[in-house]
Design a protein around this motif. Structure first.
Motif, PDB file in Angstrom:
ATOM      1  N   ASN A  11      -1.545   7.980   5.674  1.00 59.36           N
ATOM      2  CA  ASN A  11      -2.685   7.052   5.693  1.00 59.36           C
ATOM      3  C   ASN A  11      -2.779   6.298   7.020  1.00 59.36           C
ATOM      4  O   ASN A  11      -3.874   6.019   7.513  1.00 59.36           O
ATOM      5  N   MET A  12      -1.642   5.950   7.596  1.00 58.65           N
ATOM      6  CA  MET A  12      -1.623   5.200   8.864  1.00 58.65           C
ATOM      7  C   MET A  12      -1.461   6.136  10.064  1.00 58.65           C
ATOM      8  O   MET A  12      -2.198   6.049  11.050  1.00 58.65           O
ATOM      9  N   SER A 122       0.701  -4.049  11.698  1.00 58.28           N
ATOM     10  CA  SER A 122      -0.091  -4.736  10.683  1.00 58.28           C
ATOM     11  C   SER A 122      -1.562  -4.451  10.976  1.00 58.28           C
ATOM     12  O   SER A 122      -1.928  -4.223  12.124  1.00 58.28           O
ATOM     13  N   GLY A 124      -3.540  -2.537   8.404  1.00 62.12           N
ATOM     14  CA  GLY A 124      -4.025  -1.622   7.373  1.00 62.12           C
ATOM     15  C   GLY A 124      -4.661  -0.358   7.921  1.00 62.12           C
ATOM     16  O   GLY A 124      -4.713  -0.138   9.138  1.00 62.12           O
ATOM     17  N   THR A 125      -5.157   0.463   6.988  1.00 61.33           N
ATOM     18  CA  THR A 125      -5.739   1.750   7.394  1.00 61.33           C
ATOM     19  C   THR A 125      -7.025   1.544   8.201  1.00 61.33           C
ATOM     20  O   THR A 125      -7.324   2.331   9.099  1.00 61.33           O
ATOM     21  N   ASN A 175       4.676  -9.275   5.660  1.00 64.49           N
ATOM     22  CA  ASN A 175       4.253  -8.587   4.432  1.00 64.49           C
ATOM     23  C   ASN A 175       4.636  -9.351   3.172  1.00 64.49           C
ATOM     24  O   ASN A 175       3.957  -9.251   2.149  1.00 64.49           O
ATOM     25  N   PHE A 239      -2.802   0.894   1.221  1.00 64.28           N
ATOM     26  CA  PHE A 239      -1.356   0.620   1.269  1.00 64.28           C
ATOM     27  C   PHE A 239      -0.822   0.664  -0.161  1.00 64.28           C
ATOM     28  O   PHE A 239      -1.127  -0.214  -0.975  1.00 64.28           O
ATOM     29  N   LEU A 243       4.831   1.215  -1.630  1.00 62.03           N
ATOM     30  CA  LEU A 243       5.253   0.795  -0.282  1.00 62.03           C
ATOM     31  C   LEU A 243       5.358  -0.724  -0.204  1.00 62.03           C
ATOM     32  O   LEU A 243       6.247  -1.263   0.464  1.00 62.03           O
ATOM     33  N   MET A 244       4.453  -1.437  -0.898  1.00 62.35           N
ATOM     34  CA  MET A 244       4.591  -2.899  -0.941  1.00 62.35           C
ATOM     35  C   MET A 244       5.897  -3.275  -1.635  1.00 62.35           C
ATOM     36  O   MET A 244       6.599  -4.193  -1.208  1.00 62.35           O
ATOM     37  N   ASP A 247       8.656  -2.950   0.769  1.00 61.76           N
ATOM     38  CA  ASP A 247       8.689  -4.073   1.715  1.00 61.76           C
ATOM     39  C   ASP A 247       9.212  -5.348   1.054  1.00 61.76           C
ATOM     40  O   ASP A 247       9.923  -6.134   1.682  1.00 61.76           O
ATOM     41  N   ASP A 284      -3.608   1.494  -4.244  1.00 66.06           N
ATOM     42  CA  ASP A 284      -3.520   0.471  -3.211  1.00 66.06           C
ATOM     43  C   ASP A 284      -2.975  -0.837  -3.805  1.00 66.06           C
ATOM     44  O   ASP A 284      -3.223  -1.155  -4.973  1.00 66.06           O
TER      45      ASP A 284
END
Ligand code: NAD
Length: 298
Positions: A11-12, A122, A124-125, A175, A239, A243-244, A247, A284
Protein backbone atom coordinates in the motif's frame (compact mmCIF):
# COMPACT_ATOMS: atom_id res chain seq x y z
CA UNK A 1 21.93 8.55 -12.72
CA UNK A 2 21.38 7.02 -9.26
CA UNK A 3 20.30 3.40 -9.44
CA UNK A 4 17.73 2.67 -6.73
CA UNK A 5 16.47 -0.76 -5.69
CA UNK A 6 13.04 -0.72 -4.03
CA UNK A 7 11.83 -3.76 -2.08
CA UNK A 8 8.27 -4.02 -0.69
CA UNK A 9 5.61 -2.65 -3.04
CA UNK A 10 2.50 -2.74 -0.84
CA UNK A 11 0.00 0.00 0.00
CA UNK A 12 2.86 2.41 0.79
CA UNK A 13 5.89 1.07 -1.10
CA UNK A 14 4.05 0.80 -4.45
CA UNK A 15 3.23 4.53 -4.80
CA UNK A 16 6.58 5.54 -3.24
CA UNK A 17 8.45 3.56 -5.92
CA UNK A 18 6.26 5.13 -8.63
CA UNK A 19 7.35 8.59 -7.44
CA UNK A 20 11.02 7.57 -7.69
CA UNK A 21 10.47 6.39 -11.28
CA UNK A 22 8.62 9.60 -12.13
CA UNK A 23 11.51 11.65 -10.69
CA UNK A 24 13.74 10.19 -13.39
CA UNK A 25 15.68 7.65 -11.33
CA UNK A 26 16.60 4.21 -12.61
CA UNK A 27 14.53 1.96 -10.32
CA UNK A 28 14.67 -1.84 -9.93
CA UNK A 29 11.91 -3.36 -7.83
CA UNK A 30 11.19 -6.61 -6.03
CA UNK A 31 8.17 -7.86 -4.07
CA UNK A 32 6.86 -11.32 -3.22
CA UNK A 33 3.65 -10.30 -5.04
CA UNK A 34 3.85 -10.56 -8.84
CA UNK A 35 0.86 -8.20 -9.46
CA UNK A 36 2.62 -5.53 -7.34
CA UNK A 37 5.74 -5.86 -9.53
CA UNK A 38 3.68 -5.87 -12.74
CA UNK A 39 2.11 -2.58 -11.78
CA UNK A 40 5.57 -0.99 -11.23
CA UNK A 41 6.76 -2.42 -14.54
CA UNK A 42 3.93 -0.56 -16.27
CA UNK A 43 5.22 2.64 -14.63
CA UNK A 44 8.70 2.13 -16.08
CA UNK A 45 10.60 0.27 -13.32
CA UNK A 46 12.77 -2.79 -13.99
CA UNK A 47 11.62 -5.93 -12.25
CA UNK A 48 14.09 -8.28 -10.51
CA UNK A 49 13.50 -11.98 -9.88
CA UNK A 50 14.85 -11.81 -6.31
CA UNK A 51 15.78 -9.27 -3.66
CA UNK A 52 19.47 -10.12 -4.16
CA UNK A 53 19.38 -9.48 -7.88
CA UNK A 54 17.51 -6.18 -7.27
CA UNK A 55 20.26 -4.83 -4.99
CA UNK A 56 23.41 -6.14 -6.64
CA UNK A 57 24.10 -3.06 -8.84
CA UNK A 58 22.18 -0.47 -6.82
CA UNK A 59 23.65 2.69 -5.27
CA UNK A 60 20.72 3.06 -2.86
CA UNK A 61 18.29 0.44 -1.56
CA UNK A 62 14.89 1.42 -0.09
CA UNK A 63 12.85 -1.17 1.82
CA UNK A 64 9.18 -0.87 2.87
CA UNK A 65 8.17 -4.09 4.62
CA UNK A 66 5.41 -4.96 7.10
CA UNK A 67 7.37 -5.66 10.32
CA UNK A 68 10.74 -6.26 12.03
CA UNK A 69 10.90 -9.98 11.25
CA UNK A 70 10.62 -9.24 7.51
CA UNK A 71 13.38 -6.62 7.72
CA UNK A 72 15.69 -8.90 9.71
CA UNK A 73 15.17 -11.82 7.33
CA UNK A 74 15.73 -9.69 4.23
CA UNK A 75 18.85 -7.85 5.43
CA UNK A 76 20.84 -10.21 7.66
CA UNK A 77 22.64 -13.51 7.18
CA UNK A 78 24.80 -14.85 4.37
CA UNK A 79 21.93 -14.61 1.87
CA UNK A 80 20.78 -11.20 3.12
CA UNK A 81 20.83 -8.08 0.96
CA UNK A 82 23.65 -6.45 2.99
CA UNK A 83 26.05 -9.13 1.77
CA UNK A 84 24.58 -9.08 -1.75
CA UNK A 85 25.13 -5.36 -2.42
CA UNK A 86 28.25 -3.54 -3.60
CA UNK A 87 30.43 -1.81 -0.95
CA UNK A 88 29.30 1.72 -0.09
CA UNK A 89 25.61 1.08 -0.83
CA UNK A 90 23.21 3.17 1.25
CA UNK A 91 20.26 1.23 2.73
CA UNK A 92 17.14 3.17 3.74
CA UNK A 93 14.58 1.17 5.71
CA UNK A 94 11.22 2.96 5.79
CA UNK A 95 9.27 0.13 7.47
CA UNK A 96 7.97 0.84 10.98
CA UNK A 97 9.87 -1.54 13.28
CA UNK A 98 11.47 -1.52 16.74
CA UNK A 99 14.55 0.61 17.31
CA UNK A 100 16.71 -2.34 18.47
CA UNK A 101 16.25 -4.20 15.19
CA UNK A 102 17.03 -1.00 13.25
CA UNK A 103 20.24 -0.57 15.28
CA UNK A 104 21.23 -4.24 14.80
CA UNK A 105 20.67 -4.12 11.02
CA UNK A 106 22.46 -0.76 10.81
CA UNK A 107 25.47 -2.08 12.76
CA UNK A 108 25.71 -5.09 10.44
CA UNK A 109 25.56 -2.81 7.38
CA UNK A 110 28.42 -0.65 8.71
CA UNK A 111 30.47 -3.78 9.58
CA UNK A 112 30.21 -4.69 5.86
CA UNK A 113 31.27 -1.18 4.69
CA UNK A 114 27.72 -0.11 3.83
CA UNK A 115 25.59 2.80 5.08
CA UNK A 116 22.17 2.56 6.71
CA UNK A 117 19.43 4.82 8.05
CA UNK A 118 16.05 4.06 9.55
CA UNK A 119 13.53 6.37 7.85
CA UNK A 120 9.93 5.43 8.76
CA UNK A 121 7.21 7.59 7.28
CA UNK A 122 4.00 9.35 8.20
CA UNK A 123 1.28 10.59 5.85
CA UNK A 124 -0.64 7.46 4.87
CA UNK A 125 -1.30 6.05 1.43
CA UNK A 126 -2.57 9.43 0.18
CA UNK A 127 0.77 11.02 1.18
CA UNK A 128 2.65 8.15 -0.48
CA UNK A 129 0.76 8.74 -3.74
CA UNK A 130 1.09 12.53 -3.63
CA UNK A 131 4.80 12.42 -2.70
CA UNK A 132 4.12 14.42 0.47
CA UNK A 133 5.23 11.92 3.11
CA UNK A 134 7.08 12.91 6.27
CA UNK A 135 10.33 10.95 6.70
CA UNK A 136 11.71 10.59 10.23
CA UNK A 137 15.36 9.60 10.01
CA UNK A 138 17.81 8.00 12.41
CA UNK A 139 21.47 7.63 11.49
CA UNK A 140 24.72 9.47 10.85
CA UNK A 141 24.61 13.01 9.41
CA UNK A 142 26.62 11.71 6.41
CA UNK A 143 24.09 8.95 5.58
CA UNK A 144 21.16 11.32 6.17
CA UNK A 145 22.68 13.85 3.74
CA UNK A 146 23.17 11.09 1.16
CA UNK A 147 19.55 9.92 1.54
CA UNK A 148 17.98 13.39 1.44
CA UNK A 149 17.72 13.96 -2.36
CA UNK A 150 16.12 10.53 -2.86
CA UNK A 151 13.65 10.96 0.01
CA UNK A 152 12.68 14.39 -1.33
CA UNK A 153 11.26 12.61 -4.41
CA UNK A 154 8.77 10.83 -2.12
CA UNK A 155 8.22 13.27 0.73
CA UNK A 156 7.83 16.89 1.67
CA UNK A 157 9.05 17.01 5.29
CA UNK A 158 12.31 15.37 6.33
CA UNK A 159 13.43 15.21 9.97
CA UNK A 160 16.68 13.91 11.44
CA UNK A 161 15.60 12.60 14.86
CA UNK A 162 19.04 11.38 16.03
CA UNK A 163 21.29 8.31 15.81
CA UNK A 164 20.32 4.90 14.41
CA UNK A 165 16.93 3.85 15.80
CA UNK A 166 15.82 7.39 16.73
CA UNK A 167 13.60 7.59 13.62
CA UNK A 168 11.74 4.49 14.81
CA UNK A 169 11.26 5.80 18.35
CA UNK A 170 9.82 9.09 17.02
CA UNK A 171 7.56 7.26 14.56
CA UNK A 172 6.24 4.92 17.28
CA UNK A 173 5.41 7.92 19.54
CA UNK A 174 3.57 9.55 16.63
CA UNK A 175 1.52 6.44 15.83
CA UNK A 176 0.65 5.92 19.48
CA UNK A 177 -0.93 9.40 19.42
CA UNK A 178 -2.64 8.67 16.08
CA UNK A 179 -4.28 5.53 17.53
CA UNK A 180 -5.72 7.61 20.39
CA UNK A 181 -6.86 10.44 18.07
CA UNK A 182 -8.65 8.08 15.68
CA UNK A 183 -10.50 6.34 18.53
CA UNK A 184 -11.37 9.65 20.23
CA UNK A 185 -12.61 11.21 16.99
CA UNK A 186 -14.80 8.14 16.32
CA UNK A 187 -16.23 8.37 19.83
CA UNK A 188 -17.11 12.08 19.45
CA UNK A 189 -18.63 11.69 15.96
CA UNK A 190 -20.79 8.78 17.10
CA UNK A 191 -22.09 10.65 20.15
CA UNK A 192 -22.93 13.65 17.95
CA UNK A 193 -24.81 11.40 15.49
CA UNK A 194 -26.77 9.70 18.27
CA UNK A 195 -27.85 13.16 19.44
CA UNK A 196 -29.13 14.21 16.04
CA UNK A 197 -26.14 16.06 14.57
CA UNK A 198 -25.05 15.16 11.03
CA UNK A 199 -21.48 13.73 11.16
CA UNK A 200 -20.42 16.00 8.28
CA UNK A 201 -21.67 19.08 10.16
CA UNK A 202 -19.99 17.85 13.37
CA UNK A 203 -16.73 17.28 11.49
CA UNK A 204 -16.89 20.82 10.06
CA UNK A 205 -17.48 22.22 13.55
CA UNK A 206 -14.53 20.33 15.09
CA UNK A 207 -12.28 21.24 12.16
CA UNK A 208 -12.68 24.88 13.20
CA UNK A 209 -12.64 24.18 16.95
CA UNK A 210 -10.25 22.93 19.61
CA UNK A 211 -10.96 19.26 18.74
CA UNK A 212 -9.37 19.64 15.30
CA UNK A 213 -6.81 16.94 14.49
CA UNK A 214 -5.23 15.07 11.54
CA UNK A 215 -7.94 12.37 11.41
CA UNK A 216 -10.60 15.06 10.80
CA UNK A 217 -8.44 16.93 8.30
CA UNK A 218 -7.27 13.99 6.21
CA UNK A 219 -8.85 10.70 7.26
CA UNK A 220 -12.38 11.04 8.61
CA UNK A 221 -13.47 7.63 10.05
CA UNK A 222 -17.21 8.13 9.38
CA UNK A 223 -18.30 6.81 5.94
CA UNK A 224 -19.22 9.39 3.27
CA UNK A 225 -18.05 12.46 5.18
CA UNK A 226 -14.91 12.63 3.02
CA UNK A 227 -14.11 11.32 -0.47
CA UNK A 228 -11.09 9.15 -1.24
CA UNK A 229 -10.52 7.89 2.29
CA UNK A 230 -10.84 4.23 3.42
CA UNK A 231 -14.05 4.91 5.44
CA UNK A 232 -15.83 5.80 2.17
CA UNK A 233 -14.51 2.61 0.56
CA UNK A 234 -15.69 -0.05 3.06
CA UNK A 235 -12.45 0.59 5.02
CA UNK A 236 -10.37 -1.00 2.24
CA UNK A 237 -6.78 0.09 1.50
CA UNK A 238 -4.97 2.49 3.82
CA UNK A 239 -3.32 1.34 7.06
CA UNK A 240 -4.41 -2.07 8.24
CA UNK A 241 -5.67 -2.68 11.79
CA UNK A 242 -3.06 -5.44 12.19
CA UNK A 243 -0.28 -2.94 11.36
CA UNK A 244 -1.65 -0.45 13.89
CA UNK A 245 -1.65 -3.26 16.46
CA UNK A 246 1.98 -3.99 15.55
CA UNK A 247 2.83 -0.31 16.15
CA UNK A 248 0.92 -0.24 19.45
CA UNK A 249 2.86 -3.31 20.59
CA UNK A 250 6.08 -1.47 19.69
CA UNK A 251 4.83 1.54 21.67
CA UNK A 252 3.98 -0.58 24.71
CA UNK A 253 7.40 -2.27 24.66
CA UNK A 254 9.08 1.14 24.36
CA UNK A 255 6.95 2.44 27.25
CA UNK A 256 7.93 -0.52 29.43
CA UNK A 257 11.64 -0.14 28.63
CA UNK A 258 11.58 3.59 29.44
CA UNK A 259 9.14 3.38 32.41
CA UNK A 260 6.68 5.67 30.58
CA UNK A 261 2.99 5.65 31.53
CA UNK A 262 0.57 5.35 28.60
CA UNK A 263 -3.03 5.03 29.86
CA UNK A 264 -4.60 6.57 26.75
CA UNK A 265 -2.70 4.30 24.37
CA UNK A 266 -3.47 1.28 26.56
CA UNK A 267 -7.21 1.98 26.19
CA UNK A 268 -6.86 2.52 22.43
CA UNK A 269 -4.87 -0.72 22.10
CA UNK A 270 -7.77 -2.72 23.58
CA UNK A 271 -10.08 -1.32 20.88
CA UNK A 272 -7.77 -2.14 17.95
CA UNK A 273 -7.14 -5.63 19.42
CA UNK A 274 -10.89 -6.17 19.66
CA UNK A 275 -11.27 -5.21 15.99
CA UNK A 276 -8.55 -7.64 14.92
CA UNK A 277 -9.96 -10.45 17.08
CA UNK A 278 -13.35 -9.89 15.39
CA UNK A 279 -11.73 -10.63 12.01
CA UNK A 280 -11.07 -7.06 10.82
CA UNK A 281 -7.25 -7.13 10.89
CA UNK A 282 -7.01 -6.41 7.15
CA UNK A 283 -9.36 -3.40 7.27
CA UNK A 284 -8.13 0.16 7.56
CA UNK A 285 -7.54 1.30 11.16
CA UNK A 286 -10.24 4.01 10.86
CA UNK A 287 -12.72 1.11 11.08
CA UNK A 288 -12.33 1.52 14.86
CA UNK A 289 -15.34 3.83 14.24
CA UNK A 290 -17.50 0.72 13.69
CA UNK A 291 -16.95 -0.37 17.30
CA UNK A 292 -18.80 2.76 18.43
CA UNK A 293 -21.35 2.81 15.63
CA UNK A 294 -22.52 -0.77 15.16
CA UNK A 295 -24.72 0.15 12.18
CA UNK A 296 -21.66 0.85 10.03
CA UNK A 297 -20.51 -2.06 7.87
CA UNK A 298 -16.85 -3.10 7.72
P1 NAD B 1 1.64 -3.85 2.99
O1 NAD B 1 1.37 -5.10 3.73
O2 NAD B 1 0.58 -3.24 2.13
O3 NAD B 1 2.97 -4.01 2.06
C1 NAD B 1 4.10 -4.75 2.43
C2 NAD B 1 4.69 -5.34 1.15
O4 NAD B 1 5.93 -5.99 1.49
C3 NAD B 1 3.79 -6.39 0.49
O5 NAD B 1 3.60 -6.06 -0.87
C4 NAD B 1 4.59 -7.69 0.67
O6 NAD B 1 4.39 -8.60 -0.41
C5 NAD B 1 6.01 -7.16 0.69
N1 NAD B 1 7.00 -8.07 1.29
C6 NAD B 1 6.95 -8.69 2.49
N2 NAD B 1 8.07 -9.41 2.69
C7 NAD B 1 8.84 -9.24 1.59
C8 NAD B 1 10.11 -9.74 1.17
N3 NAD B 1 10.83 -10.56 1.94
N4 NAD B 1 10.59 -9.37 -0.02
C9 NAD B 1 9.87 -8.54 -0.83
N5 NAD B 1 8.66 -8.03 -0.50
C10 NAD B 1 8.15 -8.39 0.70
O7 NAD B 1 2.11 -2.79 4.12
P2 NAD B 1 2.13 -1.17 3.99
O8 NAD B 1 0.80 -0.64 4.42
O9 NAD B 1 2.72 -0.79 2.69
O10 NAD B 1 3.16 -0.85 5.17
C11 NAD B 1 4.55 -1.07 5.05
C12 NAD B 1 5.23 -0.46 6.28
O11 NAD B 1 4.94 0.95 6.35
C13 NAD B 1 4.75 -1.07 7.61
O12 NAD B 1 5.83 -1.19 8.49
C14 NAD B 1 3.73 -0.03 8.11
O13 NAD B 1 3.62 -0.06 9.53
C15 NAD B 1 4.34 1.26 7.60
N6 NAD B 1 3.39 2.37 7.36
C16 NAD B 1 2.20 2.14 6.72
C17 NAD B 1 1.33 3.22 6.49
C18 NAD B 1 0.00 3.05 5.80
O14 NAD B 1 -0.82 3.99 5.80
N7 NAD B 1 -0.26 1.89 5.18
C19 NAD B 1 1.69 4.52 6.90
C20 NAD B 1 2.93 4.72 7.50
C21 NAD B 1 3.77 3.63 7.73
Amino acid sequence: MTHIAFIGLGNMGGPMAVNLVQSGHRVTVFDLSVPAMDSLKREGASVADSALSAVKDADIVVTMLPAAQHVERLYLGNDGIIRGAKPGTLFIDSSTIDADTAKRVGADAYACNMHFIDAPVSGGTAGAKAGTLTFIMGGSPHAVAQATPVLQCMGRNLFHAGDLGAGQIAKICNNMLLAVLMAGTSEALTMATKNGIDPKVMSDIMLQSSGCNWTLEKYNPCPDVMENVPSSNQYEGGFMVKLMNKDLNLAMNTAADSVSTTPMATAAQSLYRMLESQGHGEKDFSSVYTLFNKHTNT
